[in-house]
Design a protein around this motif. Structure first.
Motif, short mmCIF file in Angstrom:
data_model
loop_
_atom_site.label_atom_id
_atom_site.label_comp_id
_atom_site.label_asym_id
_atom_site.label_seq_id
_atom_site.Cartn_x
_atom_site.Cartn_y
_atom_site.Cartn_z
N ILE A 217 0.81 -1.19 0.00
CA ILE A 217 0.00 0.00 0.00
C ILE A 217 0.87 1.27 0.00
O ILE A 217 0.44 2.31 -0.44
CB ILE A 217 -1.01 -0.10 1.17
N SER A 247 -5.26 10.14 9.07
CA SER A 247 -5.40 9.32 10.28
C SER A 247 -5.22 7.85 9.96
O SER A 247 -5.34 7.42 8.82
CB SER A 247 -6.78 9.52 10.88
N LEU A 249 -2.92 4.31 11.65
CA LEU A 249 -1.62 3.66 11.48
C LEU A 249 -1.80 2.14 11.51
O LEU A 249 -1.00 1.40 12.05
CB LEU A 249 -0.65 4.11 12.59
N SER A 253 -3.43 1.96 6.40
CA SER A 253 -3.22 3.37 6.75
C SER A 253 -1.82 3.61 7.27
O SER A 253 -1.27 4.71 7.13
CB SER A 253 -4.26 3.79 7.78
N GLY A 316 -3.71 9.85 19.38
CA GLY A 316 -4.96 10.46 19.83
C GLY A 316 -5.95 10.48 18.68
O GLY A 316 -5.71 9.86 17.63
N ILE A 318 -8.21 11.81 15.56
CA ILE A 318 -8.02 12.68 14.39
C ILE A 318 -8.91 13.93 14.47
O ILE A 318 -8.52 15.01 14.02
CB ILE A 318 -8.25 11.92 13.06
N TYR A 398 -10.27 8.72 1.07
CA TYR A 398 -9.28 7.71 0.74
C TYR A 398 -9.90 6.32 0.59
O TYR A 398 -9.28 5.30 0.95
CB TYR A 398 -8.13 7.68 1.76
N GLY A 399 -11.12 6.27 0.07
CA GLY A 399 -11.69 4.94 -0.20
C GLY A 399 -12.05 4.17 1.05
O GLY A 399 -12.23 2.96 1.02
N TYR A 426 -10.39 9.68 -3.98
CA TYR A 426 -9.06 9.64 -4.61
C TYR A 426 -9.12 8.91 -5.96
O TYR A 426 -8.28 9.15 -6.82
CB TYR A 426 -8.02 9.03 -3.67
N ARG A 549 -15.33 3.78 -4.86
CA ARG A 549 -13.89 3.63 -4.84
C ARG A 549 -13.37 3.25 -6.22
O ARG A 549 -13.33 4.11 -7.08
CB ARG A 549 -13.49 2.62 -3.77
N1 LIG Z 1 -4.26 2.80 1.85
C1 LIG Z 1 -4.99 2.65 0.80
O1 LIG Z 1 -4.53 2.70 -0.33
C2 LIG Z 1 -6.43 2.42 0.93
C3 LIG Z 1 -7.11 2.31 -0.25
C4 LIG Z 1 -8.45 2.17 -0.19
C5 LIG Z 1 -9.08 2.13 1.02
N2 LIG Z 1 -8.41 2.20 2.18
C6 LIG Z 1 -9.22 2.17 3.38
O2 LIG Z 1 -8.59 2.78 4.48
C7 LIG Z 1 -9.14 2.26 5.68
C8 LIG Z 1 -8.05 1.88 6.63
O3 LIG Z 1 -7.45 0.64 6.29
P1 LIG Z 1 -6.49 -0.10 7.32
O4 LIG Z 1 -6.11 -1.40 6.73
O5 LIG Z 1 -5.39 0.79 7.74
O6 LIG Z 1 -7.46 -0.34 8.54
P2 LIG Z 1 -7.08 -0.54 10.05
O7 LIG Z 1 -8.34 -0.85 10.76
O8 LIG Z 1 -5.94 -1.47 10.15
O9 LIG Z 1 -6.55 0.88 10.52
C9 LIG Z 1 -7.36 1.97 10.80
C10 LIG Z 1 -6.81 2.64 12.02
O10 LIG Z 1 -7.56 3.82 12.30
C11 LIG Z 1 -7.54 3.99 13.71
N3 LIG Z 1 -8.63 4.89 14.06
C12 LIG Z 1 -9.96 4.65 14.03
N4 LIG Z 1 -10.66 5.73 14.39
C13 LIG Z 1 -9.76 6.70 14.66
C14 LIG Z 1 -9.88 8.05 15.04
N5 LIG Z 1 -11.06 8.62 15.20
N6 LIG Z 1 -8.74 8.76 15.19
C15 LIG Z 1 -7.52 8.20 15.02
N7 LIG Z 1 -7.35 6.91 14.67
C16 LIG Z 1 -8.46 6.17 14.46
C17 LIG Z 1 -7.72 2.58 14.24
O11 LIG Z 1 -7.28 2.47 15.58
C18 LIG Z 1 -6.90 1.75 13.27
O12 LIG Z 1 -5.61 1.47 13.74
C19 LIG Z 1 -10.03 1.09 5.29
O13 LIG Z 1 -11.37 1.47 5.29
C20 LIG Z 1 -9.52 0.77 3.91
O14 LIG Z 1 -10.48 0.11 3.14
C21 LIG Z 1 -7.09 2.33 2.14
#
Ligand SMILES: NC(=O)c1ccc[n+]([C@@H]2O[C@H](COP(=O)([O-])OP(=O)(O)OC[C@H]3O[C@@H](n4cnc5c(N)ncnc54)[C@H](O)[C@@H]3O)[C@@H](O)[C@H]2O)c1
Length: 668
Positions: A217, A247, A249, A253, A316, A318, A398-399, A426, A549
């Motif tokens: 990613i 936001s 990690l 993300s 903390g 976002i 971001y999808g 995006y 998306r």
């Molecule tokens: N990176 C990309 O290219 C991409 C592409 C398309 C979609 N996405 C989407 O991005 C999202 C994230 O994916 P992921 O694999 O990282 O998921 P994930 O669940 O592993 O990570 C999301 C993180 O956000 C944190 N979080 C939740 N609410 C929060 C808040 N209010 N403030 C701060 N942190 C908060 C969670 O603790 C978690 O660690 C998914 O919905 C995924 O489908 C990512």
């Protein structure tokens, strides 16, 4: 017992020891308690199907306890004690290079360094499951170790239905995840049927064994941030000194700060879960961790002043960051969000003003209050984002279903026409027109020898191929080619490997086929020591129908259909894929998308060469043809080019209607 013997044993006749709960591991949140008493009995009966009757007395209370306390039956007792990671391919038992390569990929998806909740068999995205429980894992590994190239393993949402006779040109594994009768595809249907043990949410590369850690990613994110930077660039300047706020990690993300560094900006990424912050920080994916908002403001001001390239994790919420930067007048150049809003009620989004622990309790004990808090939080987040965009911030979805959930929360997120959102996704602005419509997508490969020297050789091969293609590539795709050549040249120094020896880059059909052919040749000549697995993320040109998306830039109404993804997986399966998968819900949520992928093992043979050519050509051009039928100019350009290159291809092209004719007809 050796590792090979253990795999061949499958579910042991004697019960393994109970496993203590390891609190060092990042565990999945407790799932919603959604089943009635009768349904709980059914879930327990379903789980016990995997075990001899003599064990039922022992396992029944244990599984009931898991269902009561965790909301699912993971069968923790059966988690193997050997280390979980992708081993060199020769260390797997079996009769087929193809099935050994699949075992390698499965173990990578469950490696604790790679997977988000490894003990619950979740690879990423909070609920992206490889299997529903450990019995399924044990059985699958046994089947793969036993089967031949004349059989196919059939996977129903993590459950191995069995191995069926087929032939050596057929896929070795066919995976379906979360396929539902359409009316049973709402969020709570997942909760219920997953708790019953009859379906699972496979995300994209989790349930299809194709996850390669955050590297997969990082690349897509780097391309996105770079191109977003090009969109806001006024005089051709790059991202130096500019601020990107986002936001998450987590699984995907977590790649954002690293991508921000590669793209050359200042990144602030908020994350509520300290374990996630710690993982990414210790892996070197984010430079600094700050837990105090005032300190964050001071640090960002300093970074802006010195035009630093730096990534800052804020431990903390976002929402607090958007509001604080608004109050302190910190200008944000680029903004996005990668909380897991495809899964808002079960740990994907943490509402502001509640601690992480309290939120985890509330989502189980008082789900309706939790939902209210999520909605209030999304409204506050949107309001702060709107204040920033009024000053010039470029915000994109971001999808992760941010815009969709914010609209459901009643936030001020709709455009004036009341139909569209205020902000683009995006894909609409960046990935669709700049990448997918030209056929560029997340091509990846894994060296099953596990040798970094093999990966280095493949990097060089891929780079040489791209440089050669670039010499005669049309101007329309020169930027893409240049970005990817730059990426592959610095891939090693960016230290991107976590888990298997894998690499990703974006390539079009021509690039993918030529790189794959060159790999196959290198294996044949012994320059690369073992087989290579080819694959891709489902987040691609053809693999995914997802109206908000991957197919968000389809404007002929067909973005709500799923023919392309289904056709894709069927087409891949008879053109030579080693395994294929089709999923409900990957990325944006259950019921919101159909997505599919493939894996293909290259072993240096003539057959592999034939397969790669036939399958990769279809795997990319299916989507381009559909995008061109939707009247996307870039796709029309690309499919015409593909027809020139392959005389056997004949695609139906659209005739465009002059809008003035329609305006005249519908004149008020
Ligand atoms: N990176 C990309 O290219 C991409 C592409 C398309 C979609 N996405 C989407 O991005 C999202 C994230 O994916 P992921 O694999 O990282 O998921 P994930 O669940 O592993 O990570 C999301 C993180 O956000 C944190 N979080 C939740 N609410 C929060 C808040 N209010 N403030 C701060 N942190 C908060 C969670 O603790 C978690 O660690 C998914 O919905 C995924 O489908 C990512």
């Amino acid at each position: 017992m050796t590792f090979k013997e253990e795999l061949l044993q499958g579910i042991a006749d004697d019960l393994p020891k109970l496993k203590p709960y390891n609190s060092e591991i990042n565990h999945a949140p407790k799932r919603k308690d959604i089943l009635t008493e009768d349904e709980k009995k059914l879930a327990l009966k379903n789980a016990l199907r995997y075990f001899d009757e003599k064990h039922h007395n022992t396992l029944l209370p244990e599984f009931k306890n898991e269902l009561d306390t965790l909301g699912r039956i993971y069968m923790h007792r059966f988690r193997p004690e050997y280390e979980m990671y992708a081993r060199p391919i020769d260390q797997y038992p079996g009769k087929s290079v193809q099935t050994k390569a699949i075992m390698h990929m499965i173990q990578n998806n469950l490696n604790p360094d790679v997977a988000q909740h490894p003990h619950e068999l979740i690879t990423y995205g909070g609920n992206g499951a490889v299997f529903q429980n450990w019995a399924q894992y044990l059985l699958v590994m046994k089947y793969l170790a036993e089967m031949t190239d004349e059989q196919t393993l059939i996977m129903y949402s993590g459950h191995p239905l069995g191995i069926f006779p087929s032939n050596k040109n057929a896929p070795r594994v066919v995976v379906t995840n979360g396929m539902m009768i359409p009316n049973y595809s709402k969020q709570d249907d997942w909760e219920k049927f997953n708790a019953l043990g009859v379906t699972q949410y496979g995300q994209m590369t989790a349930g299809s064994y194709m996850y390669i850690g955050p590297q997969g990613i990082v690349h897509g994110t780097t391309i996105t941030v770079l191109n977003a930077g090009r969109k806001i660039s006024k005089n051709g300047e790059d991202l130096t000194g500019k601020l990107f706020v986002t936001s998450g990690l987590g699984g995907m993300s977590g790649a954002q700060p690293k991508a921000g560094n590669i793209a050359g900006c200042i990144t602030v990424c908020a994350e509520v879960n300290f374990k996630a912050v710690n993982t990414r920080h210790s892996q070197g994916w984010v430079d600094e961790v700050i837990s105090d908002l005032d300190k964050l403001v001071t640090r960002v001001e300093k970074a802006k002043k010195n035009k630093e390239v730096v990534s800052l994790a804020y431990h903390g919420n976002i929402v607090d960051v958007w509001e604080k930067f608004d109050a302190e007048n910190i200008y944000i150049d680029l903004g996005s969000d990668q909380t897991s809003l495809h899964n808002p009620w079960a740990g994907g989004y943490y509402p502001v003003d509640i601690s992480f622990e309290d939120a985890n309790d509330m989502m189980v004990q008082n789900p309706s209050l939790f939902k209210e808090k999520v909605y209030t939080s999304l409204c506050r987040q949107t309001k702060a984002i709107n204040n920033h965009t009024a000053r010039g911030t470029y915000f994109f979805d971001y999808g992760n279903a941010f815009l969709l959930e914010a609209s459901r929360a009643g936030a001020d997120i709709m455009a004036e026409n009341g139909i569209d959102f205020k902000y683009p996704s995006y894909v609409q602005d960046i990935m669709g027109p700049m990448c997918f419509d030209y056929g560029f997508g997340p091509f990846r490969w894994v060296c099953t020898s596990t040798k970094s020297s093999d990966l280095a050789k493949t990097d060089k091969i891929a780079c040489d191929v791209l440089e050669k293609i670039m010499l005669s590539a049309p101007t329309e795709i020169q930027q893409q080619m240049a970005d990817n050549i730059k990426w592959i040249k610095s891939a090693q120094e960016n230290n991107l490997v976590v888990g298997s020896q894998a690499r990703i880059l974006y390539a079009d059909a021509e690039g993918r086929i030529k790189i794959a052919k060159a790999f196959n040749k290198a294996i044949k000549k012994g320059e690369v020591s073992k087989s290579i697995v080819l694959g891709r993320d489902h987040h691609d040109v053809s693999g995914t129908d997802s109206p908000y998306r991957e197919t968000a830039n389809i404007y002929d109404g067909s973005q709500f259909t799923a023919d392309m993804a289904i056709q894709n997986v069927i087409g891949d399966s008879f053109r030579g894929a080693t395994w294929v998968s089709i999923h409900n819900g990957g990325g944006v949520g259950w019921g919101e998308v159909i997505n599919g992928g493939f894996g293909m093992v290259l072993d240096g043979t003539k057959e592999a060469k034939k397969r790669l050519k036939a399958m990769l050509f279809w795997d990319v051009n299916n989507g381009i043809a559909r995008r061109s039928w939707a009247r996307n100019d870039e796709a029309i350009f690309s499919i015409k080019r593909a027809m020139e290159m392959e005389p056997k291809l004949k695609v139906t092209l659209p005739n465009k209607v002059n809008n003035s004719l329609l305006d005249k007809l519908f004149k008020k």
